[in-house]
Design an enzyme around this catalytic site. Structure first.
Site, PDB file in Angstrom:
ATOM      1  N   HIS A 129       0.851  -1.206   0.000  1.00 14.05           N
ATOM      2  CA  HIS A 129       0.000   0.000   0.000  1.00 14.05           C
ATOM      3  C   HIS A 129       0.880   1.247   0.000  1.00 14.05           C
ATOM      4  CE1 HIS A 129       1.053   0.686   4.169  1.00 14.05           C
ATOM      5  NE2 HIS A 129       0.817  -0.589   4.399  1.00 14.05           N
ATOM      6  N   THR A 178       0.108   3.755  12.352  1.00 16.71           N
ATOM      7  CA  THR A 178      -0.959   2.873  12.839  1.00 16.71           C
ATOM      8  C   THR A 178      -1.286   3.251  14.290  1.00 16.71           C
ATOM      9  OG1 THR A 178       0.721   1.272  13.482  1.00 16.71           O
ATOM     10  CG2 THR A 178      -0.323   0.953  11.335  1.00 16.71           C
TER      11      THR A 178
END
Ligand SMILES: *[C@@H]1O[C@H](CO)[C@@H](O)[C@H](O)[C@H]1NC(C)=O
Ligand SMILES: *[C@@H]1O[C@H](CO)[C@@H](O)[C@H](O)[C@H]1NC(C)=O
Ligand SMILES: *[C@@H]1O[C@H](CO)[C@@H](O)[C@H](O)[C@H]1NC(C)=O
Ligand SMILES: *[C@@H]1O[C@H](CO)[C@@H](O)[C@H](O)[C@H]1NC(C)=O
Ligand SMILES: *[C@@H]1O[C@H](CO)[C@@H](O)[C@H](O)[C@H]1NC(C)=O
Ligand SMILES: *[C@@H]1O[C@H](CO)[C@@H](O)[C@H](O)[C@H]1NC(C)=O
Ligand SMILES: *[C@@H]1O[C@H](CO)[C@@H](O)[C@H](O)[C@H]1NC(C)=O
Length: 433
Positions: free
Chosen positions: A68, A74
């Site tokens: 990606h 995160t």
């Protein structure tokens, strides 16, 4: 969605084109984002070699595996980053000039989502891909596209298809055909092997080597902040994260010395090596499912695998066709590392030393799994014979395990070389449970 090419060739006489991507409400200017090789897995994709096909060969099939595009931190990383920044902003005054921006700083990054910059890189990857391989595209042979089930991976796949379509003037419009749930059998993610370990021991050992002097320097500049070595890692990571989010160099980069990022970089290299690479006993086996799917596509024969594949999907020609020329799969860094290790790419003569980096090492996360990193496995016909080669971020891999080391193997020798995958990981898969 539209794209403009701003040519500067006209007034500086150089063939430079700065793409500006407009996606509805936002734009991403790929040329302004800084790139540093010391950003490890948070480096944006940079092509490592000029692409060309050996003169007596033509490509007949391509299997793209792509990470990606650039994303926000995160949730786990974001919490640690916020905690480290809070310690610095709490003290309010700084003796280090380069920390003054913290006087009035508010953390404003999102969580885990694909960034405009990452979307633009995925879109550009789709465009480049069409331009490179248009001669194996027709209406019966448009790319078959799959993605692992994370939102950022799905959006990367869709931006790639949009870029591919635009490059063909919308004559060929691939769509995302299969999304593999990350809660079940998924060859594009590393979530299935329960007993796999992690890289904490090695990255912590390295943190204790490189971080203390940096931590002391930052604490000197922010008296009373008392940040820890782990905070230092989080603050270093803000340089890439904030830069790719804002598409300009972050002030966090300038809080540090350039050499500090060499420590940060090696931390990423160790993390990948001991997380799902050769340094993790149950790392490579997590790449076996994808390799067996790859072998099925290269040989046009049914998938044989008892690891991570979903048999329901892989035995159905609607969800796992074998008659295409282009397959494009979208995944994550840790899974791509497992796949490289299962295949035998980037072989290492010795394990990475957690306390002493080899300055000449070939295991560099920035080259292996940058944001939007690509692995292309090409099937070629050379003088009537079928061959295979593998490119990672456009660099041709030597494949010494199946050929003379020039990057070209016969298809048979390549299949033969993938015994670890064909044997379902030589018993390693069972050790996952
Ligand atoms: C702090 O930031 C806010 C919002 O960006 C701005 O309005 C304000 O003027 C800044 N204050 C100082 C002292 O720089
Ligand atoms: C490929 O296989 C699918 C599913 O069997 C079929 O629908 C399609 O027509 C085939 N395409 C080509 C180009 O053979
Ligand atoms: C491309 O990515 C952006 C940013 O994540 C997203 O908003 C957009 O919907 C994506 N485009 C497509 C065609 O999916
Ligand atoms: C296999 O894929 C099908 C279709 O997406 C899904 O319904 C099923 O839950 C998957 N099974 C496993 C074990 O992953
Ligand atoms: C600094 O933080 C450490 C934990 O990281 C703690 O053990 C120590 O007591 C703190 N020192 C001061 C002076 O607050
Ligand atoms: C999912 O993977 C497990 C573990 O290898 C396997 O036992 C099971 O048969 C797979 N399920 C499907 C639907 O492929
Ligand atoms: C790294 O490579 C350079 C140039 O090839 C060589 O001079 C140097 O000795 C190498 N360093 C190590 C530690 O292997």
């Amino acid at each position: 969605m539209m794209m403009m090419w701003v040519s500067v060739a006209a007034w500086i006489g150089l063939a430079l084109y700065f793409p500006i991507y407009s996606f509805g409400s936002y734009e991403a200017n790929l040329s302004v984002a800084p790139f540093s090789p010391n950003w490890a897995q948070y480096s944006p994709f940079v092509s490592q070699a000029e692409y060309h096909v050996p003169s007596n060969c033509i490509v007949t099939q391509v299997n793209l595996l792509e990470r990606h595009g650039a994303r926000y931190p995160t949730s786990g990383s974001a919490a640690q980053i916020v905690s480290a920044i809070d310690k610095l902003t709490a003290v309010g005054s700084y003796t280090n000039e380069r920390m003054q921006f913290l006087v009035n700083y508010t953390y404003d990054l999102g969580v885990a989502d694909l960034l405009p910059f990452g979307a633009a890189q995925a879109y550009q990857s789709g465009e480049t891909f069409f331009q490179r391989y248009s001669y194996i595209v027709d209406q019966d042979h448009i790319p078959f596209v799959r993605a692992s089930g994370s939102d950022r991976v799905i959006k990367s796949a869709m931006n790639w298809t949009a870029g591919f379509s635009a490059a063909s003037y919308h004559v060929y419009n691939p769509s995302l055909s299969v999304i593999l749930s990350e809660d079940s059998n998924d060859t594009l993610d590393d979530n299935m092997c329960e007993n796999a370990g992690n890289s904490d021991e090695e990255t912590n050992a390295w943190l204790a080597v490189y971080a203390p002097t940096i931590t002391a320097r930052i604490n000197d500049g922010a008296p009373g902040a008392n940040i820890s070595n782990a905070d230092t890692y989080s603050l270093l990571s803000m340089c890439p994260f904030d830069s790719v989010a804002k598409e300009k160099r972050s002030p966090f980069c300038d809080m540090f010395e350039p050499a500090d990022f060499e420590g940060f970089e090696y931390s990423g290299d160790l993390d990948k090596y001991y997380g799902t690479g050769y340094g993790q006993e149950l790392g490579p086996v997590q790449g076996v499912g994808y390799v067996n799917e790859l072998l099925a596509r290269l040989t046009s024969s049914p998938v044989q695998d008892s690891t991570q594949t979903n048999h329901t999907l892989d035995s159905n020609p609607e969800t796992f066709p074998l008659n295409r020329t282009i397959y494009a799969d979208f995944s994550h860094d840790n899974q791509m590392i497992a796949i490289y290790a299962a295949m035998g790419l980037f072989p290492q003569s010795a394990d990475l030393d957690p306390t002493s980096p080899d300055p000449n090492r070939s295991w560099l996360a920035s080259r292996l799994v940058s944001f939007s990193a690509t692995m292309m496995t090409e099937k070629l016909e050379c003088a009537g014979e079928e061959h295979v080669r593998v490119l990672v971020n456009d660099a041709v891999q030597p494949l010494a395990f199946c050929g003379s080391g020039d990057g070209l193997c016969s298809l048979d020798a390549f299949v033969e070389s993938q015994a670890y995958a064909r044997n379902d990981g030589d018993g390693d898969w069972e050790k996952c449970f």
